[in-house]
Design a protein around this motif. Sequence first.
Motif, PDB file in Angstrom:
ATOM      1  N   VAL A  44       0.841  -1.201   0.000  1.00 59.09           N
ATOM      2  CA  VAL A  44       0.000   0.000   0.000  1.00 59.09           C
ATOM      3  C   VAL A  44       0.876   1.251   0.000  1.00 59.09           C
ATOM      4  CG1 VAL A  44      -1.686   1.323   1.315  1.00 59.09           C
ATOM      5  CG2 VAL A  44      -1.985  -1.136   1.059  1.00 59.09           C
ATOM      6  N   GLY A  45       1.913   1.251   0.817  1.00 61.60           N
ATOM      7  CA  GLY A  45       2.824   2.396   0.867  1.00 61.60           C
ATOM      8  C   GLY A  45       3.529   2.624  -0.458  1.00 61.60           C
ATOM      9  N   ALA A  46       4.011   1.546  -1.072  1.00 57.46           N
ATOM     10  CA  ALA A  46       4.676   1.671  -2.369  1.00 57.46           C
ATOM     11  C   ALA A  46       3.696   2.144  -3.431  1.00 57.46           C
ATOM     12  CB  ALA A  46       5.296   0.336  -2.769  1.00 57.46           C
ATOM     13  N   GLY A  47       2.461   1.656  -3.374  1.00 58.35           N
ATOM     14  CA  GLY A  47       1.454   2.081  -4.332  1.00 58.35           C
ATOM     15  C   GLY A  47       1.114   3.556  -4.207  1.00 58.35           C
ATOM     16  N   VAL A  48       0.981   4.031  -2.978  1.00 59.18           N
ATOM     17  CA  VAL A  48       0.693   5.452  -2.750  1.00 59.18           C
ATOM     18  C   VAL A  48       1.856   6.303  -3.243  1.00 59.18           C
ATOM     19  CG1 VAL A  48       0.394   7.201  -0.954  1.00 59.18           C
ATOM     20  CG2 VAL A  48      -0.927   5.091  -0.861  1.00 59.18           C
ATOM     21  N   ALA A  49       3.090   5.857  -2.982  1.00 62.97           N
ATOM     22  CA  ALA A  49       4.266   6.599  -3.443  1.00 62.97           C
ATOM     23  C   ALA A  49       4.303   6.679  -4.964  1.00 62.97           C
ATOM     24  CB  ALA A  49       5.539   5.943  -2.909  1.00 62.97           C
ATOM     25  N   LEU A  50       4.029   5.550  -5.629  1.00 62.67           N
ATOM     26  CA  LEU A  50       4.016   5.567  -7.094  1.00 62.67           C
ATOM     27  C   LEU A  50       2.898   6.457  -7.630  1.00 62.67           C
ATOM     28  CD1 LEU A  50       4.764   1.866  -8.063  1.00 62.67           C
ATOM     29  CD2 LEU A  50       6.074   3.879  -8.709  1.00 62.67           C
ATOM     30  N   LEU A  51       1.748   6.426  -6.987  1.00 64.28           N
ATOM     31  CA  LEU A  51       0.635   7.275  -7.411  1.00 64.28           C
ATOM     32  C   LEU A  51       1.013   8.748  -7.299  1.00 64.28           C
ATOM     33  CD1 LEU A  51      -2.376   7.537  -8.226  1.00 64.28           C
ATOM     34  CD2 LEU A  51      -2.906   7.539  -5.800  1.00 64.28           C
ATOM     35  N   LEU A  52       1.622   9.132  -6.185  1.00 68.41           N
ATOM     36  CA  LEU A  52       2.023  10.526  -6.003  1.00 68.41           C
ATOM     37  C   LEU A  52       3.106  10.951  -6.993  1.00 68.41           C
ATOM     38  CD1 LEU A  52       1.978  10.770  -2.108  1.00 68.41           C
ATOM     39  CD2 LEU A  52       0.291  11.648  -3.727  1.00 68.41           C
ATOM     40  N   GLY A  75       3.225  13.226 -19.626  1.00 71.03           N
ATOM     41  CA  GLY A  75       1.852  12.892 -19.242  1.00 71.03           C
ATOM     42  C   GLY A  75       1.601  11.394 -19.282  1.00 71.03           C
ATOM     43  N   VAL A  76       2.060  10.748 -20.364  1.00 71.25           N
ATOM     44  CA  VAL A  76       1.883   9.294 -20.497  1.00 71.25           C
ATOM     45  C   VAL A  76       2.675   8.565 -19.417  1.00 71.25           C
ATOM     46  CG1 VAL A  76       2.377   7.317 -21.997  1.00 71.25           C
ATOM     47  CG2 VAL A  76       1.330   9.373 -22.944  1.00 71.25           C
ATOM     48  N   LEU A  77       3.923   8.999 -19.177  1.00 72.23           N
ATOM     49  CA  LEU A  77       4.746   8.371 -18.142  1.00 72.23           C
ATOM     50  C   LEU A  77       4.109   8.538 -16.759  1.00 72.23           C
ATOM     51  CD1 LEU A  77       7.401   6.978 -17.264  1.00 72.23           C
ATOM     52  CD2 LEU A  77       8.373   9.272 -17.030  1.00 72.23           C
ATOM     53  N   GLY A  78       3.636   9.724 -16.454  1.00 69.27           N
ATOM     54  CA  GLY A  78       2.992   9.966 -15.163  1.00 69.27           C
ATOM     55  C   GLY A  78       1.734   9.146 -14.982  1.00 69.27           C
ATOM     56  N   PHE A  79       0.939   9.057 -16.052  1.00 70.79           N
ATOM     57  CA  PHE A  79      -0.276   8.256 -15.981  1.00 70.79           C
ATOM     58  C   PHE A  79       0.059   6.778 -15.751  1.00 70.79           C
ATOM     59  CE2 PHE A  79      -3.626   5.738 -18.050  1.00 70.79           C
ATOM     60  CZ  PHE A  79      -4.706   6.133 -17.291  1.00 70.79           C
ATOM     61  N   ALA A  80       1.080   6.280 -16.455  1.00 75.11           N
ATOM     62  CA  ALA A  80       1.483   4.875 -16.284  1.00 75.11           C
ATOM     63  C   ALA A  80       1.957   4.621 -14.852  1.00 75.11           C
ATOM     64  CB  ALA A  80       2.579   4.531 -17.279  1.00 75.11           C
ATOM     65  N   TRP A  84       0.139   2.075 -12.228  1.00 73.49           N
ATOM     66  CA  TRP A  84       0.942   1.036 -11.594  1.00 73.49           C
ATOM     67  C   TRP A  84       0.812   1.110 -10.072  1.00 73.49           C
ATOM     68  CZ3 TRP A  84       6.987   0.934 -11.424  1.00 73.49           C
ATOM     69  CH2 TRP A  84       7.417  -0.296 -10.927  1.00 73.49           C
ATOM     70  N   GLY A  85       0.823   2.320  -9.525  1.00 70.59           N
ATOM     71  CA  GLY A  85       0.679   2.487  -8.084  1.00 70.59           C
ATOM     72  C   GLY A  85      -0.664   2.005  -7.567  1.00 70.59           C
ATOM     73  N   MET A  89      -1.417  -1.166  -5.060  1.00 73.72           N
ATOM     74  CA  MET A  89      -2.173  -1.030  -3.804  1.00 73.72           C
ATOM     75  C   MET A  89      -3.311  -2.036  -3.715  1.00 73.72           C
ATOM     76  SD  MET A  89      -2.670   2.963  -2.865  1.00 73.72           S
ATOM     77  CE  MET A  89      -3.265   3.472  -4.457  1.00 73.72           C
ATOM     78  N   LEU A  90      -3.988  -2.273  -4.820  1.00 72.96           N
ATOM     79  CA  LEU A  90      -5.192  -3.101  -4.792  1.00 72.96           C
ATOM     80  C   LEU A  90      -4.920  -4.586  -4.958  1.00 72.96           C
ATOM     81  CD1 LEU A  90      -7.594  -0.852  -6.877  1.00 72.96           C
ATOM     82  CD2 LEU A  90      -7.382  -1.020  -4.391  1.00 72.96           C
ATOM     83  N   SER A  91      -3.743  -4.950  -5.437  1.00 72.14           N
ATOM     84  CA  SER A  91      -3.461  -6.363  -5.665  1.00 72.14           C
ATOM     85  C   SER A  91      -3.002  -7.034  -4.384  1.00 72.14           C
ATOM     86  CB  SER A  91      -2.404  -6.519  -6.752  1.00 72.14           C
ATOM     87  OG  SER A  91      -1.178  -6.008  -6.312  1.00 72.14           O
ATOM     88  N   ARG A  92      -3.266  -8.313  -4.308  1.00 71.49           N
ATOM     89  CA  ARG A  92      -2.818  -9.118  -3.178  1.00 71.49           C
ATOM     90  C   ARG A  92      -1.554  -9.858  -3.593  1.00 71.49           C
ATOM     91  NH1 ARG A  92      -6.392  -6.877  -0.374  1.00 71.49           N
ATOM     92  NH2 ARG A  92      -8.433  -7.723   0.000  1.00 71.49           N
ATOM     93  N   PRO A  93      -0.591  -9.967  -2.696  1.00 69.48           N
ATOM     94  CA  PRO A  93       0.624 -10.697  -3.061  1.00 69.48           C
ATOM     95  C   PRO A  93       0.340 -12.188  -3.191  1.00 69.48           C
ATOM     96  CG  PRO A  93       0.710 -10.069  -0.761  1.00 69.48           C
ATOM     97  CD  PRO A  93      -0.523  -9.425  -1.355  1.00 69.48           C
TER      98      PRO A  93
END
Length: 126
Positions: A44-52, A75-80, A84-85, A89-93
């Motif tokens: 979740v932390g890594a996902g939030v960091a990638l989103l930001l 823009g495309v890189l930021g959206f990707a 990914w973030g 966050m939503l996937s289960r390991p």
Amino acid sequence: MALSEREQQVLRDLEEQLNDEDPSLAETMQHAETTFRRPSPRRVGAGVALLLVGLTVVIGGVAAGSSSVVSILLGVLGFALAVWGVTLMLSRPNSKNTAAGSRGAKRSSFMERQSERWERRRDGQN
């Protein structure tokens, strides 16, 4: 809080009764125990960091409006990165990717661990 010997015996009897009466339900419940896990705080932390970071790159791309090609690529890189973030966050390991799986140790379910403890205690009393 640990269960008393009587409570453990009742729990074991109920488990055996469930296995006898409805084996498919017992199998489904054992499978559900491993399926419904809470998301990892690290993921979740890594996902939030990638989103930001992704949103920051998108805003940087909009701010760098002098060159349309650079702006579009940012823009495309930021959206990707943001997608990914959110996915992270939503996937289960998977059990293969967890620390226990990488060490090669098989993680047993709660009921299996309780059963093993009960067997050890019962064998120790005889």
